[in-house]
Design a protein around this motif. Sequence first.
Motif, mmCIF file in Angstrom:
data_model
loop_
_atom_site.group_PDB
_atom_site.id
_atom_site.type_symbol
_atom_site.label_atom_id
_atom_site.label_comp_id
_atom_site.label_asym_id
_atom_site.label_seq_id
_atom_site.Cartn_x
_atom_site.Cartn_y
_atom_site.Cartn_z
ATOM 1 N N ARG A 43 0.841 -1.213 0.000
ATOM 2 C CA ARG A 43 0.000 0.000 0.000
ATOM 3 C C ARG A 43 0.868 1.251 0.000
ATOM 4 O O ARG A 43 0.593 2.210 -0.721
ATOM 5 N N LEU A 44 1.904 1.232 0.816
ATOM 6 C CA LEU A 44 2.811 2.377 0.883
ATOM 7 C C LEU A 44 3.485 2.608 -0.467
ATOM 8 O O LEU A 44 3.597 3.748 -0.924
ATOM 9 N N ALA A 45 3.916 1.534 -1.115
ATOM 10 C CA ALA A 45 4.565 1.659 -2.417
ATOM 11 C C ALA A 45 3.624 2.274 -3.442
ATOM 12 O O ALA A 45 4.015 3.168 -4.196
ATOM 13 N N VAL A 46 2.374 1.813 -3.467
ATOM 14 C CA VAL A 46 1.402 2.349 -4.423
ATOM 15 C C VAL A 46 1.138 3.827 -4.138
ATOM 16 O O VAL A 46 1.140 4.658 -5.039
ATOM 17 N N GLU A 47 0.932 4.170 -2.861
ATOM 18 C CA GLU A 47 0.672 5.566 -2.497
ATOM 19 C C GLU A 47 1.846 6.461 -2.871
ATOM 20 O O GLU A 47 1.667 7.547 -3.410
ATOM 21 N N ARG A 48 3.045 5.992 -2.572
ATOM 22 C CA ARG A 48 4.234 6.794 -2.865
ATOM 23 C C ARG A 48 4.433 6.980 -4.360
ATOM 24 O O ARG A 48 4.810 8.049 -4.815
ATOM 25 N N LEU A 49 4.203 5.920 -5.131
ATOM 26 C CA LEU A 49 4.403 6.023 -6.574
ATOM 27 C C LEU A 49 3.387 6.951 -7.227
ATOM 28 O O LEU A 49 3.674 7.573 -8.239
ATOM 29 N N LEU A 50 2.204 7.039 -6.648
ATOM 30 C CA LEU A 50 1.181 7.922 -7.215
ATOM 31 C C LEU A 50 1.441 9.383 -6.901
ATOM 32 O O LEU A 50 0.957 10.262 -7.595
ATOM 33 N N THR A 51 2.211 9.642 -5.847
ATOM 34 C CA THR A 51 2.433 11.031 -5.437
ATOM 35 C C THR A 51 3.881 11.478 -5.594
ATOM 36 O O THR A 51 4.203 12.610 -5.278
ATOM 37 N N VAL A 52 4.734 10.622 -6.115
ATOM 38 C CA VAL A 52 6.167 10.934 -6.144
ATOM 39 C C VAL A 52 6.520 11.911 -7.255
ATOM 40 O O VAL A 52 5.955 11.880 -8.332
ATOM 41 N N ASP A 53 7.447 12.762 -6.937
ATOM 42 C CA ASP A 53 8.046 13.657 -7.916
ATOM 43 C C ASP A 53 9.175 12.880 -8.589
ATOM 44 O O ASP A 53 9.914 12.150 -7.926
ATOM 45 N N THR A 54 9.326 13.004 -9.882
ATOM 46 C CA THR A 54 10.337 12.210 -10.591
ATOM 47 C C THR A 54 11.746 12.475 -10.089
ATOM 48 O O THR A 54 12.618 11.640 -10.252
ATOM 49 N N SER A 55 11.975 13.597 -9.446
ATOM 50 C CA SER A 55 13.312 13.866 -8.905
ATOM 51 C C SER A 55 13.617 12.976 -7.704
ATOM 52 O O SER A 55 14.767 12.872 -7.284
ATOM 53 N N ASP A 56 12.606 12.309 -7.159
ATOM 54 C CA ASP A 56 12.798 11.425 -6.008
ATOM 55 C C ASP A 56 13.124 9.995 -6.397
ATOM 56 O O ASP A 56 13.352 9.150 -5.533
ATOM 57 N N TRP A 57 13.150 9.649 -7.691
ATOM 58 C CA TRP A 57 13.349 8.261 -8.105
ATOM 59 C C TRP A 57 14.631 7.656 -7.561
ATOM 60 O O TRP A 57 14.625 6.522 -7.090
ATOM 61 N N ASP A 58 15.733 8.401 -7.627
ATOM 62 C CA ASP A 58 17.010 7.854 -7.148
ATOM 63 C C ASP A 58 16.928 7.491 -5.673
ATOM 64 O O ASP A 58 17.397 6.437 -5.252
ATOM 65 N N ARG A 59 16.335 8.352 -4.886
ATOM 66 C CA ARG A 59 16.211 8.096 -3.447
ATOM 67 C C ARG A 59 15.321 6.878 -3.194
ATOM 68 O O ARG A 59 15.634 6.030 -2.366
ATOM 69 N N ILE A 60 14.222 6.765 -3.929
ATOM 70 C CA ILE A 60 13.305 5.645 -3.744
ATOM 71 C C ILE A 60 13.976 4.332 -4.123
ATOM 72 O O ILE A 60 13.869 3.337 -3.402
ATOM 73 N N VAL A 61 14.691 4.316 -5.232
ATOM 74 C CA VAL A 61 15.385 3.102 -5.653
ATOM 75 C C VAL A 61 16.406 2.695 -4.597
ATOM 76 O O VAL A 61 16.528 1.518 -4.253
#
Length: 76
Positions: A31-49
């Motif tokens: 659930r957290l992953a889905v919520e985060r992916l729907l609201t994430v700014d593309t500049s956050d991809w490196d941090r999320i990975v």
Amino acid sequence: MYIGFDLSMEEYVKDFELLGYTHDEAIKLGRLAVERLLTVDTSDWDRIVEEFNSIPEVYPILADDLKKILERSNNE
């Protein structure tokens, strides 16, 4: 684990269970992953990975499992 918008909740849960989390923990993380992916700014991809890469693997993913995941992502 594949990070993308096209995965269903069930697929996220399965991936977290492969990492050794209980079913209930996997549901919460999915659930957290889905919520985060729907609201994430593309500049956050490196941090999320990096955060996903830092999850300790209780059950290592085998080469066959990785092959199936890559095939599934190519077919979607």
